[in-house]
Scaffold this motif. Structure first.
Motif, PDB file in Angstrom:
ATOM      1  N   ARG A 170       8.406 -75.614  10.067  1.00 22.12           N
ATOM      2  CA  ARG A 170       9.393 -76.492   9.837  1.00 22.12           C
ATOM      3  C   ARG A 170      11.128 -75.842   9.124  1.00 22.12           C
ATOM      4  NH1 ARG A 170       6.801 -79.182  12.170  1.00 22.12           N
ATOM      5  NH2 ARG A 170       5.655 -81.228  10.923  1.00 22.12           N
ATOM      6  N   ASN A 171      12.442 -76.153  10.186  1.00 25.71           N
ATOM      7  CA  ASN A 171      13.304 -74.838   9.299  1.00 25.71           C
ATOM      8  C   ASN A 171      13.120 -73.715   9.971  1.00 25.71           C
ATOM      9  OD1 ASN A 171      15.280 -77.105   9.068  1.00 25.71           O
ATOM     10  ND2 ASN A 171      14.102 -76.723   6.746  1.00 25.71           N
ATOM     11  N   GLY A 172      12.128 -73.467  10.836  1.00 31.37           N
ATOM     12  CA  GLY A 172      11.594 -71.537  11.104  1.00 31.37           C
ATOM     13  C   GLY A 172      10.763 -71.451  10.637  1.00 31.37           C
ATOM     14  N   LYS A 173      10.432 -71.950   9.685  1.00 30.69           N
ATOM     15  CA  LYS A 173       8.899 -70.948   8.937  1.00 30.69           C
ATOM     16  C   LYS A 173       8.087 -71.549   8.685  1.00 30.69           C
ATOM     17  CE  LYS A 173      12.326 -68.703   6.279  1.00 30.69           C
ATOM     18  NZ  LYS A 173      12.937 -68.578   4.202  1.00 30.69           N
ATOM     19  N   ILE A 174       6.564 -71.585   8.520  1.00 32.51           N
ATOM     20  CA  ILE A 174       5.130 -71.592   8.780  1.00 32.51           C
ATOM     21  C   ILE A 174       5.853 -72.284   7.544  1.00 32.51           C
ATOM     22  CG2 ILE A 174       2.745 -71.763   8.930  1.00 32.51           C
ATOM     23  CD1 ILE A 174       3.355 -69.158  10.521  1.00 32.51           C
ATOM     24  N   ALA A 175       4.942 -74.139   7.329  1.00 29.74           N
ATOM     25  CA  ALA A 175       5.252 -74.885   6.371  1.00 29.74           C
ATOM     26  C   ALA A 175       4.126 -74.901   5.323  1.00 29.74           C
ATOM     27  CB  ALA A 175       5.998 -75.948   6.269  1.00 29.74           C
TER      28      ALA A 175
END
Length: 624
Positions: free
Chosen positions: A290-295
């Protein structure tokens, strides 16, 4: 929906016989789902087709005798050689066939379909930004309100620990009930809340505190230092139990922090599915970006003694996960395999499910390919770590009982009663690997049957009825002998479920269970009722005994609770002046017989007259 089947129950058919050929000739060119069965009537495979006639006929070579088609994989060719009969269901369209196929696989557990049980919804953290003093909440559902809600996740683990930490570190509104309060409470006194109920903090100042907390959700590293400081403080003050809780919480949040450190240049929302197969084990890895980061990430271990069909596993994984309501949907799904037509089918399913286009992409280069490679790398590491001595025991159990597959998930059943009263049943669940006993999946059953056989029937029938909600395991283990095994086999056959059964029971001498002093003589039986008298040092016997003993403990504990309730209930009705109406009034006030029994004199006097309360208190505590 139209169903068609060939009546073959009256006679046992041979595989690839003329009777099967006659059915194949009559299959219509319509969308539907097909079932293959062996000569024993056991379900081999469930598949779906846009055109049933073309799909089903593609499995066979039509020469002087039926044979597997030459282009089939070894696994599917092996399956085709066992087909003695088939059944098919006609549906309206291909999408309906896709959904029905997935549902039947989960309910019936065919031998040559891989069953993915991990179709649960993962939790999210959510905040309503339109409120003056919003709280962060944990949720697995999508709220009806759409404006102002901000979701974070999904979290495969660590969500509760992160949320609890946020409320310890930041002076947020601690409880939902605090919003209705008019006066500062204990949380204000211990500096866990700034008392917005008394106007002690402005909306703007609170928003700044909230934003700092939300930043920690997106980057959990920010909160770890404060938690470690608190853990040290607790340990220095000899509050070791609290320090241990804090240590475990930090460990969970560190796992989240590791994944969130993977950062993409572009702020994209992506879901990644990657399958790694090694021998009889496979790992299905999911990344949620999510938003370029692994949540978060999740990994599921799959066992099979007959190989894996990667395309089928990816298809089932996508159907299972996206059939749930999701507050955050990805813009794209990445899978490191070209799924061909299956990708189009899944994209159509997603379009109808969410009313938006979600492409399924097999990246060949760049950041997205590296993300898939990272998921594969994680899968390989999980498989490396999960190899242990238990693997050998499970493979040996498959060989000993001649099972279709290496069992991974077990359901174990036991009953408990006393002279026909307080009849209860228990089911425990065990999953090999890191999971072990899954206590959240345990079940208790209140039973009506007067004997162990009828009680087992009642319990198993209720479990079979729940297969639609919770898929069957790999193996049933019953605390019982030949009668219980036959009972289970017949119930499962009637339901069309491909699930194998074994039993464990005590050796009987003079029709009584015999317990040798210092050495339990247990007999194992397979579905054909063949007996296995293994030495007590045999690891296979010890493993099954471990499962049986846990089921027995769970059943006995529940039985004792039911017995205690009955005794307490009887004792209350024995008190002069207390009838059923008064008993119900006591139950309504205290909530349970246990609470009535432990109530003090002052509490009883709130429901009963002073004289009756005193009399009741003395009688209830006469045995203390």
């Amino acid at each position: 929906m139209e169903s068609h089947s060939k009546n073959t129950q009256s006679q046992k058919l041979k595989p690839l016989s003329d009777a099967l050929l006659e059915v194949l000739k009559k299959i219509p060119p319509k969308s539907g789902v097909y079932h293959y069965f062996d000569s024993e009537g056991r379900l081999l495979y469930v598949g779906k087709a846009k055109n049933l006639k073309n799909r089903v006929r593609s499995y066979f070579r039509f020469t002087s005798t039926l044979a597997p088609a030459p282009n089939l994989s070894l696994r599917i060719a092996q399956m085709v050689r066992q087909i003695a009969m088939m059944r098919y269901i006609i549906v309206e369209n291909e999408n309906d066939a896709l959904i029905l196929e997935n549902s039947l696989i989960k309910q019936l557990k065919p031998k040559y379909n891989i069953l993915l049980r991990d179709d649960k919804t993962y939790p999210y953290l959510c905040v309503d930004t339109q409120e003056d003093f919003p709280r962060i909440v944990l949720t697995r559902k999508v709220f009806k309100k759409t404006q102002g809600l901000r979701y974070f996740g999904p979290f495969s683990s660590g969500a509760r620990e992160l949320l609890d930490s946020l409320y310890e570190v930041f002076p947020l509104v601690q409880k939902e009930s605090c919003k209705q309060g008019k006066k500062a409470c204990l949380f204000f006194q211990i500096q866990r809340c700034l008392a917005p109920c008394e106007g002690r903090v402005s909306v703007e100042s609170y928003r700044e505190i909230l934003q700092n907390a939300l930043d920690c959700i997106e980057n959990p590293k920010k909160i770890l230092t404060k938690l470690e400081q608190k853990m040290s403080f607790l340990a220095e003050n000899l509050r070791f139990e609290e320090a241990g809780i804090m240590r475990d919480r930090i460990s969970k949040i560190k796992q989240l922090s590791t994944m969130s450190s993977v950062d993409f240049a572009r702020l994209e929302d992506l879901d990644v599915f990657a399958l790694v197969c090694e021998g009889s084990s496979a790992a299905l890895v999911k990344f949620f970006m999510r938003n370029g980061k692994i949540a978060s990430s999740a990994t599921q271990i799959i066992k099979s003694g007959i190989g894996f069909d990667a395309c089928e596993i990816y298809k089932q994984a996508v159907l299972n996960y996206y059939n749930n309501d999701l507050p955050l949907k990805p813009k794209q799904i990445l899978i490191p395999l070209d799924l061909g037509e299956v990708a189009e089918e899944l994209e159509n399913f997603l379009q109808q499910r969410f009313h938006k286009k979600i492409p399924i992409h097999n990246p060949k280069s760049g950041e997205k390919k590296r993300l898939c490679e990272l998921a594969i790398q994680n899968g390989k590491e999980v498989l490396r770590l999960q190899k242990n001595d238990e693997e050998e025991v499970l493979e040996s159990l498959k060989s000993l009982f001649n099972l279709q597959n290496i069992p991974s998930r077990f359901e174990v059943f036991d009953t408990s009663h006393h002279k026909g009263a307080q009849n209860v049943g228990a089911m425990i669940v065990y999953e090999s690997g890191v999971n072990g006993f899954l206590k959240e999946s345990y079940r208790h059953y209140l039973l009506q049957g007067s004997d162990e056989y009828s009680q087992m029937r009642e319990m198993l029938e209720r479990r079979i009825a729940d297969f639609e909600k919770e898929s069957p395991p790999d193996l049933w283990v019953l605390d019982g002998g030949a009668g219980q095994i036959n009972l289970a086999h017949n119930l499962l056959s009637s339901a069309g479920v491909n699930l194998e059964v074994i039993g464990i029971s005590k050796e009987k001498i003079d029709h009584k269970a015999h317990r040798a002093k210092g050495e339990a003589k247990d007999i194992l039986r397979d579905e054909s009722l063949q007996e296995f008298r293994l030495p007590t040092s045999d690891k296979r016997l010890q493993f099954i005994q471990k499962l049986r003993d846990e089921a027995h403990r769970f059943a006995i504990t529940f039985h004792q609770k039911q017995k205690q309730k009955t005794m307490q209930k009887s004792k209350i009705l024995e008190i002069k002046g207390i009838g059923k109406a008064t008993q119900n009034r006591l139950l309504s006030y205290f909530g349970s017989f246990e609470a009535i029994h432990s109530a003090n004199l002052k509490e009883l006097a709130k429901v009963l007259s002073p004289t009756l309360a005193k009399n009741a208190f003395e009688i209830l505590h006469s045995d203390d």
